[in-house]
Motif scaffolding. Sequence first.
Motif, mmCIF file in Angstrom:
data_model
loop_
_atom_site.group_PDB
_atom_site.id
_atom_site.type_symbol
_atom_site.label_atom_id
_atom_site.label_comp_id
_atom_site.label_asym_id
_atom_site.label_seq_id
_atom_site.Cartn_x
_atom_site.Cartn_y
_atom_site.Cartn_z
ATOM 1 N N ARG A 197 0.919 -1.090 -0.052
ATOM 2 C CA ARG A 197 -0.129 -0.040 0.259
ATOM 3 C C ARG A 197 0.973 1.409 -0.009
ATOM 4 O O ARG A 197 0.258 2.406 -0.230
ATOM 5 C CB ARG A 197 -0.940 -0.010 1.236
ATOM 6 C CG ARG A 197 -2.012 -1.162 1.127
ATOM 7 C CD ARG A 197 -3.115 -0.685 2.068
ATOM 8 N NE ARG A 197 -4.005 -1.906 1.975
ATOM 9 C CZ ARG A 197 -5.082 -1.846 2.454
ATOM 10 N NH1 ARG A 197 -5.692 -0.629 2.788
ATOM 11 N NH2 ARG A 197 -5.993 -2.823 2.242
ATOM 12 N N SER A 203 2.869 2.829 -2.281
ATOM 13 C CA SER A 203 2.805 3.735 -3.299
ATOM 14 C C SER A 203 1.402 4.320 -3.513
ATOM 15 O O SER A 203 1.231 5.467 -4.097
ATOM 16 C CB SER A 203 2.950 2.815 -4.624
ATOM 17 O OG SER A 203 2.282 1.673 -4.542
ATOM 18 N N THR A 204 0.422 3.577 -2.995
ATOM 19 C CA THR A 204 -0.953 4.103 -3.148
ATOM 20 C C THR A 204 -1.039 5.298 -2.208
ATOM 21 O O THR A 204 -1.559 6.234 -2.458
ATOM 22 C CB THR A 204 -2.103 3.125 -2.699
ATOM 23 O OG1 THR A 204 -1.997 2.066 -3.570
ATOM 24 C CG2 THR A 204 -3.484 3.544 -3.047
ATOM 25 N N GLN A 240 0.817 8.405 -3.498
ATOM 26 C CA GLN A 240 0.039 8.980 -4.445
ATOM 27 C C GLN A 240 -1.013 9.788 -3.753
ATOM 28 O O GLN A 240 -1.306 11.023 -4.108
ATOM 29 C CB GLN A 240 -0.549 7.982 -5.355
ATOM 30 C CG GLN A 240 -1.313 8.577 -6.519
ATOM 31 C CD GLN A 240 -0.125 9.555 -7.472
ATOM 32 O OE1 GLN A 240 1.261 9.210 -7.732
ATOM 33 N NE2 GLN A 240 -0.443 10.854 -7.679
ATOM 34 N N GLU A 241 -1.835 9.170 -2.970
ATOM 35 C CA GLU A 241 -3.124 10.033 -2.109
ATOM 36 C C GLU A 241 -2.541 11.149 -1.456
ATOM 37 O O GLU A 241 -2.970 12.200 -1.388
ATOM 38 C CB GLU A 241 -3.682 9.014 -1.232
ATOM 39 C CG GLU A 241 -4.540 7.836 -1.955
ATOM 40 C CD GLU A 241 -5.222 6.788 -0.780
ATOM 41 O OE1 GLU A 241 -4.910 6.806 0.508
ATOM 42 O OE2 GLU A 241 -5.786 5.963 -1.473
#
Length: 184
Positions: free
Chosen positions: A101, A103-104, A107-108
């Motif tokens: 998670r 990388s997610t 980005q968020e």
Amino acid sequence: MKDNNFEFIFGLGGFVVGLIGLGYAYGSRKRLNGICDKLDSTIDNVSKTIDVDVPDYIVQEAIDKAVERRVQQETTNAVRKISKKIEDDIDLKVRTEIDVRSSTIRQEVKNKIAEEVAKISADDIADEIREEAKEKVAEKFDDELDDILSEFNNNLDHVSKIYSSIADKMAGIGSNKDFKISLG
């Protein structure tokens, strides 16, 4: 010389007493070892001829206590091993999930920061900067005006003293000399 003989005799006497003590200790030890050997052989012979009946309930109680201690040890060891295994499994799962998670989440976070930065108005920032600059300039100007006012008041005080002195001279206060003003 007499002291030397006395010390020699005294030292020799101490040496002899020490040797006697060592001999006595060695002999006593040898006798006690002999007695211990006789006692050991006698006890062994007596114990071979005597049958001791231990009641079954005492044997069973000893067995139960030994089993209880062993079960407690094994239970503690098993709980320790299981706890360690569970901690290791949870740690592995958390690390794996974070890796998946991350990388997610990055980005968020970038998107959220971009949204917040987009909400900031350049005009609002410029207005805030102008207001702060005005306040700083006003503070500095006030400080300089205070200095100028103080200097002006000092100069005014000096001029006032000069005019006061002139007025006193013209009125004849202070001295009996003639007051003359010449312009050239």
